[in-house]
Design a protein around this motif. Structure first.
Motif, PDB file in Angstrom:
ATOM      1  N   LEU B  72       0.831  -1.213   0.000  1.00  0.00           N
ATOM      2  CA  LEU B  72       0.000   0.000   0.000  1.00  0.00           C
ATOM      3  C   LEU B  72       0.864   1.261   0.000  1.00  0.00           C
ATOM      4  O   LEU B  72       0.509   2.270  -0.616  1.00  0.00           O
ATOM      5  N   TYR B  76       0.307   4.973  -1.647  1.00  0.00           N
ATOM      6  CA  TYR B  76      -0.284   5.921  -0.700  1.00  0.00           C
ATOM      7  C   TYR B  76       0.571   7.178  -0.581  1.00  0.00           C
ATOM      8  O   TYR B  76       1.795   7.113  -0.574  1.00  0.00           O
ATOM      9  N   ALA B  83      -3.988  12.243   0.364  1.00  0.00           N
ATOM     10  CA  ALA B  83      -4.188  10.957   1.047  1.00  0.00           C
ATOM     11  C   ALA B  83      -5.449  10.268   0.541  1.00  0.00           C
ATOM     12  O   ALA B  83      -5.406   9.125   0.098  1.00  0.00           O
ATOM     13  N   HIS B  84      -6.578  11.004   0.575  1.00  0.00           N
ATOM     14  CA  HIS B  84      -7.839  10.365   0.194  1.00  0.00           C
ATOM     15  C   HIS B  84      -7.854   9.966  -1.267  1.00  0.00           C
ATOM     16  O   HIS B  84      -8.268   8.860  -1.622  1.00  0.00           O
ATOM     17  N   SER B  86      -5.323   9.277  -3.168  1.00  0.00           N
ATOM     18  CA  SER B  86      -4.411   8.161  -3.448  1.00  0.00           C
ATOM     19  C   SER B  86      -5.023   6.844  -2.990  1.00  0.00           C
ATOM     20  O   SER B  86      -4.846   5.811  -3.640  1.00  0.00           O
ATOM     21  N   VAL B  87      -5.783   6.882  -1.883  1.00  0.00           N
ATOM     22  CA  VAL B  87      -6.463   5.662  -1.433  1.00  0.00           C
ATOM     23  C   VAL B  87      -7.566   5.295  -2.428  1.00  0.00           C
ATOM     24  O   VAL B  87      -7.733   4.120  -2.787  1.00  0.00           O
ATOM     25  N   ILE B  90      -5.961   3.629  -5.299  1.00  0.00           N
ATOM     26  CA  ILE B  90      -5.624   2.236  -4.983  1.00  0.00           C
ATOM     27  C   ILE B  90      -6.865   1.360  -5.140  1.00  0.00           C
ATOM     28  O   ILE B  90      -6.816   0.282  -5.728  1.00  0.00           O
ATOM     29  N   MET B  91      -8.015   1.864  -4.652  1.00  0.00           N
ATOM     30  CA  MET B  91      -9.246   1.070  -4.686  1.00  0.00           C
ATOM     31  C   MET B  91      -9.801   0.926  -6.104  1.00  0.00           C
ATOM     32  O   MET B  91     -10.351  -0.113  -6.456  1.00  0.00           O
ATOM     33  N   TRP B  98      -7.762  -2.977  -4.697  1.00  0.00           N
ATOM     34  CA  TRP B  98      -8.897  -3.260  -3.808  1.00  0.00           C
ATOM     35  C   TRP B  98      -8.615  -4.478  -2.944  1.00  0.00           C
ATOM     36  O   TRP B  98      -8.959  -4.506  -1.772  1.00  0.00           O
ATOM     37  N   ARG B 101      -5.719  -3.591  -0.299  1.00  0.00           N
ATOM     38  CA  ARG B 101      -6.222  -2.746   0.772  1.00  0.00           C
ATOM     39  C   ARG B 101      -7.293  -3.487   1.578  1.00  0.00           C
ATOM     40  O   ARG B 101      -7.371  -3.355   2.803  1.00  0.00           O
ATOM     41  N   PRO B 157      -6.524   7.028   5.635  1.00  0.00           N
ATOM     42  CA  PRO B 157      -7.309   7.319   4.423  1.00  0.00           C
ATOM     43  C   PRO B 157      -7.862   8.746   4.385  1.00  0.00           C
ATOM     44  O   PRO B 157      -8.319   9.197   3.339  1.00  0.00           O
ATOM     45  N   THR B 159     -10.565  10.199   5.616  1.00  0.00           N
ATOM     46  CA  THR B 159     -11.996  10.349   5.359  1.00  0.00           C
ATOM     47  C   THR B 159     -12.621  11.058   6.554  1.00  0.00           C
ATOM     48  O   THR B 159     -11.955  11.281   7.569  1.00  0.00           O
TER      49      THR B 159
END
Lengths: 152, 233
Positions: B72, B76, B83-84, B86-87, B90-91, B98, B101, B157, B159
């Motif tokens: 990750l 990341y 941050a958000h 890049s997450v 990734i997803m 997916w 993570r 993440p 959020t």
């Protein structure tokens, strides 16, 4: 000669077969882990960089006479120079020595590499330093107040 | 002297190169003896049940967390601006992102559950008693460090859930008399939660706690090997 029950139950052969099977399925299992991880790590197309086009066009006013403009062409850094009224050159700025990006020196009218001091003139010819070859050049022309650069 | 076959517990190695490579290491370090005694001929006590597996399961999940966590970190970006996204990348964009993570996030929850089962088993069956008190102390330390991993990882993440959970989580110790306010200031890296908080939580989550955790896990295992498995109830 008929085979005996003991021959049919040769434990060493069975163990070997089981061992080979275990190794085979372990290899499949390992591949199922390693392949996705490799795909995960492999860079995506989007991050390869901008400027992949085979030709580009921008207003001539962006490069005044006697000045240089750094661009990205064919996915590599390049420069457009107008040393005087008549001339217009487009060169790759990746030094042919070890790949640093050369800088435009206005005073001496030269391109200089900050890494090991290679020097090039505005046509890309090596003037000095460790560079083994001239900078590759592209075709450049002015058409209707636009500079057009194309791969040679 | 060349061996025809090398017998290592249940394994019979006939490959010449493999035998020579193994012998080269064995001649210098005596690995065969260790493997025979500690692995292949190690006798597992007959009284052990399924419940004795949870320490090992927790260890396995810990290894998974290290592997997926390192993966990750490849994508990341520990900044409040990125941050958000890049997450999310990734997803949504990175192949199998997916999955990586997902394993990391679910693994973190599972690890807490398996550790709690492990601790309950140790507690209920009285395995923590002499001479294993020290390993109980080490084990509780490991549990607290794992909670620290969960707490610091939860913010990453960036959020709404992550942010407000960290607000609450850093507000709680502030209720402590005298040191509370200072502790909150220290955890947040300032009065508010922002870039500094994210960066320090990131550093704690990916570097500081994993190093401490891994070395104490080693200590935990050495003690188990030294003291042996406890007898039946």
């Amino acid at each position: 000669m008929s085979s005996t029950l003991a021959d049919n139950l040769n434990l060493d052969t069975r163990r070997r077969f089981l061992g080979m099977s275990a190794a085979f399925f372990s290899a499949i299992g390992a591949a199922m882990m390693v392949i996705p991880i490799f795909q995960y790590l492999w860079p995506r197309q989007e991050s390869a960089g901008e400027g992949g086009a085979r030709s580009m066009k921008f207003p001539a006013g962006e490069v005044p006479i006697g000045d240089a403009k750094f661009i990205r062409f064919l996915n590599k850094p390049a420069v457009v120079i107008r040393p005087n009224e008549q001339e217009l050159v487009a060169l790759s700025v990746v030094c042919t020595h070890l790949g640093c990006v050369v800088k435009w020196d206005e005073k001496s009218n030269e391109l200089r590499c900050p890494c090991h001091g290679a020097r090039f003139d505005t046509s890309g010819t090596v003037l000095g330093g460790p560079a083994p070859a001239p900078l590759p050049s592209f075709s450049a022309r002015i058409e209707d107040e636009y500079i057009i650069i194309e791969e040679v | 002297m060349e061996l025809e076959t090398l017998e290592l517990g249940p394994l019979k190695i006939r490959n010449k190169l493999a035998i020579r490579l193994f012998s080269a290491v064995d001649d210098r370090l005596g690995v065969k003896e260790i493997l025979q005694d500690e692995m292949f001929e190690k006798i597992v006590p007959a009284h052990l049940t399924f419940w004795a597996c949870f320490g090992g399961i927790s260890f396995f999940i810990f290894i998974c967390q290290i592997v997926t966590g390192a993966l990750l970190m490849i994508y990341y970006e520990p900044s409040i601006m990125k941050a958000h996204s890049s997450v999310a990348r990734i997803m949504n964009d990175v192949p199998f992102g997916w999955l990586i993570r997902g394993v990391h996030a679910w693994g973190s929850n599972l690890m807490i559950i398996t550790i709690l089962i492990h601790m309950t088993k140790i507690f209920v069956t009285g395995i923590y008693k002499a001479p294993r008190e020290l390993n109980w102390v080490v084990g509780v330390t490991l549990f607290l460090l794992t909670l620290g991993m969960s707490f610091t990882g939860y913010l990453l993440p960036w959020t709404q859930l992550a942010y407000w959970a960290t607000v609450v989580g850093t507000e709680t110790p502030a209720a402590m008399p005298v040191v509370g306010e200072h502790l909150r200031y220290f955890l947040r890296g300032g009065e508010d939660i922002g870039q500094i908080t994210l960066t320090r939580f990131f550093a704690i989550h990916v570097m500081i706690l994993p190093l401490i955790l891994a070395s104490i896990v080693g200590l935990h295992l050495v003690q188990i090997r030294r003291q042996g498995i406890s007898g039946p109830m």
